[in-house]
Design an enzyme around this catalytic site. Structure first.
Site, PDB file in Angstrom:
ATOM      1  N   ARG A  71       0.849  -1.199   0.000  1.00  0.00           N
ATOM      2  CA  ARG A  71       0.000   0.000   0.000  1.00  0.00           C
ATOM      3  C   ARG A  71       0.885   1.251   0.000  1.00  0.00           C
ATOM      4  O   ARG A  71       1.778   1.388   0.834  1.00  0.00           O
ATOM      5  CB  ARG A  71      -0.937  -0.016   1.219  1.00  0.00           C
ATOM      6  CG  ARG A  71      -1.883  -1.207   1.208  1.00  0.00           C
ATOM      7  CD  ARG A  71      -2.758  -1.255   2.444  1.00  0.00           C
ATOM      8  NE  ARG A  71      -3.738  -0.178   2.469  1.00  0.00           N
ATOM      9  CZ  ARG A  71      -4.636  -0.022   3.434  1.00  0.00           C
ATOM     10  NH1 ARG A  71      -4.657  -0.861   4.460  1.00  0.00           N
ATOM     11  NH2 ARG A  71      -5.504   0.975   3.393  1.00  0.00           N
ATOM     12  N   SER A 146     -12.762  12.626   1.005  1.00  0.00           N
ATOM     13  CA  SER A 146     -12.954  12.338   2.439  1.00  0.00           C
ATOM     14  C   SER A 146     -12.758  13.567   3.314  1.00  0.00           C
ATOM     15  O   SER A 146     -12.216  13.479   4.422  1.00  0.00           O
ATOM     16  CB  SER A 146     -12.002  11.218   2.895  1.00  0.00           C
ATOM     17  OG  SER A 146     -12.224  10.032   2.177  1.00  0.00           O
ATOM     18  N   ASP A 264     -15.630   4.255   2.307  1.00  0.00           N
ATOM     19  CA  ASP A 264     -15.791   3.002   3.056  1.00  0.00           C
ATOM     20  C   ASP A 264     -17.219   2.473   3.039  1.00  0.00           C
ATOM     21  O   ASP A 264     -17.469   1.357   3.496  1.00  0.00           O
ATOM     22  CB  ASP A 264     -15.324   3.179   4.510  1.00  0.00           C
ATOM     23  CG  ASP A 264     -13.803   3.182   4.619  1.00  0.00           C
ATOM     24  OD1 ASP A 264     -13.131   2.742   3.666  1.00  0.00           O
ATOM     25  OD2 ASP A 264     -13.283   3.641   5.655  1.00  0.00           O
ATOM     26  N   LYS A 291      -6.929   0.137  -0.638  1.00  0.00           N
ATOM     27  CA  LYS A 291      -7.374  -0.209   0.709  1.00  0.00           C
ATOM     28  C   LYS A 291      -6.759  -1.543   1.129  1.00  0.00           C
ATOM     29  O   LYS A 291      -5.737  -1.964   0.588  1.00  0.00           O
ATOM     30  CB  LYS A 291      -8.903  -0.263   0.743  1.00  0.00           C
ATOM     31  CG  LYS A 291      -9.583   1.076   0.446  1.00  0.00           C
ATOM     32  CD  LYS A 291      -9.474   2.040   1.611  1.00  0.00           C
ATOM     33  CE  LYS A 291     -10.291   3.295   1.383  1.00  0.00           C
ATOM     34  NZ  LYS A 291     -10.243   4.218   2.534  1.00  0.00           N
ATOM     35  N   ARG A 340     -14.082  -5.328   5.680  1.00  0.00           N
ATOM     36  CA  ARG A 340     -15.325  -4.799   5.131  1.00  0.00           C
ATOM     37  C   ARG A 340     -15.959  -5.739   4.100  1.00  0.00           C
ATOM     38  O   ARG A 340     -17.168  -5.700   3.885  1.00  0.00           O
ATOM     39  CB  ARG A 340     -15.102  -3.410   4.544  1.00  0.00           C
ATOM     40  CG  ARG A 340     -14.596  -2.416   5.584  1.00  0.00           C
ATOM     41  CD  ARG A 340     -14.888  -0.972   5.235  1.00  0.00           C
ATOM     42  NE  ARG A 340     -14.200  -0.066   6.146  1.00  0.00           N
ATOM     43  CZ  ARG A 340     -14.605   0.212   7.390  1.00  0.00           C
ATOM     44  NH1 ARG A 340     -15.694  -0.365   7.856  1.00  0.00           N
ATOM     45  NH2 ARG A 340     -13.920   1.035   8.158  1.00  0.00           N
TER      46      ARG A 340
END
Length: 383
Positions: A71, A146, A264, A291, A340
């Site tokens: 990431r 965001s 999200d 993510k 998630r």
């Protein structure tokens, strides 16, 4: 902020999530290690990169899981290096792990950073800004993703005595000292979203009370209230929290949603819309690629098992087609080590039995998720 203030903040309603426990342990006075392993906690990786860059007095290593090492962190590191930080990549440029050394001098007091990245990069810079000898001016280049979470960071900084001056997309923070505070952490709207999906897929009249959720919130994911109104879920707030009730069927077979401020929620909403056969026109999904997994690819693969399609029609513009949704029994959901994915797909068990391959991934953000599902009558069979 508590660590930067060299004082202990009194925090109430702190999450039991593994991410919270990881960051708490790494910042504990008892931690004397020179290696900071965030595991799979992206927030901890970004916040600690900035914190260690301005506060460490000796060489330390910041690392994480194999996926965390895939990431990107380069945009944040580049900004910190401009300020004067001494950071070296130990494997691939732009990615953890990193060696971080003591900051010798501040070279610049203004940086320019793109806004179409994780807001956690910007929050990390904001929080360390008042501890720098010259303070810091942060100019964010639109579009800004965001932004509710940037506002949340600034609100907490101001509560702790830090003055942040905003002019358009530029934030100016002079050198200041954090003051110790007591703070009650509001409950998590991201976690609440799965219960909205649960009610949306339940019979008319179904209801649930989610304690601790506030009507006035800086969390971008509170947008789930308005989104789920379109899917027949009404929210009423009282002194205890948010009361959800299924009052109608979806009002439209097509919704347009820009997830820029609340990425999200994308998994929750797409999975919920699938059995309701509500198609979606989508934008603001760019950050999903970096993510816990590539969430766009993961959604395409797993929703494809139900006959649904997620298609990029042009750059940044997506269409979700749920018209061919099928509910075969015991479809197996691969979670891609992403909490998630597990929680967003779980409510589909109201439509037909399914299998979640790795149930432990929920420990990252919502350790009690399966216990809570069991408490409302979902039959969970562990294999």
């Amino acid at each position: 902020m508590s660590k930067l203030s060299h004082q202990r903040f009194q925090l109430m309603n702190l999450s039991e999530a593994r991410d919270t426990q990881t960051l708490t342990a790494l910042l504990s006075p008892e931690n004397s290690s020179t290696t900071f392993d965030v595991l799979d906690a992206g927030t901890a990786m970004r916040f600690l990169t900035a914190y260690l860059a301005v506060s460490t007095e000796k060489a330390v290593t910041l690392t994480g899981t194999e996926r965390m090492q895939q990431r990107p962190i380069g945009t944040l590191v580049d900004s910190l290096k401009e300020i004067g930080a001494d950071i070296k990549y130990l494997k691939s440029a732009g990615f953890p792990p990193m060696e971080i050394n003591a900051l010798k001098e501040q070279k610049k007091n203004k940086i320019i950073i793109p806004g179409n990245i994780s807001s956690q990069y910007i929050s990390a810079l904001l929080m360390v800004a008042p501890t720098l000898p010259q303070g810091l001016v942060i100019e964010i280049v639109p579009p800004i993703y965001s932004i509710p979470y940037i506002n949340m960071t600034i609100s907490l900084m101001e509560k702790a005595g830090i003055k942040v001056i905003q002019e358009a997309n530029t934030y100016t923070i002079s050198k200041q000292e954090y003051k110790t505070i007591s703070h009650t952490v509001e409950s998590d709207w991201s976690a609440a979203s799965y219960w909205y999906s649960y009610i949306a897929l339940s019979p008319l009249g179904s209801e649930i009370l989610l304690k601790g959720l506030m009507k006035k919130s800086y969390q971008g994911d509170q947008a789930i209230v308005e989104i789920m109104e379109n899917l027949g879920v009404k929210t009423t707030f009282n002194n205890e929290g948010a009361h959800l009730k299924k009052v109608s069927s979806p009002g439209s077979s097509l919704l347009s949603i820009d997830f820029k401020k609340f990425p999200d929620l994308a998994q929750t909403v797409l999975v919920c819309c699938a059995p309701l056969k509500v198609n979606l026109q989508l934008s603001g999904l760019e950050s999903l690629r970096i993510k816990e997994t590539d969430r766009i690819a993961a959604l395409q693969a797993e929703l494809g098992k139900f006959g649904c399609q997620l298609i990029e029609e042009e750059a940044g513009k997506w269409f979700f087609n749920s018209e061919n949704f099928i509910a075969e029994e015991n479809i197996s959901i691969h979670t891609y080590e992403d909490h998630r994915m597990a929680m967003s797909f779980a409510p589909l068990a109201l439509i037909a039995p399914l299998t979640i391959e790795d149930v432990d991934v929920v420990k990252k953000s919502y350790p009690g998720f399966w216990k809570d599902l069991d408490s409302v009558g979902m039959e969970l069979i562990e294999k």
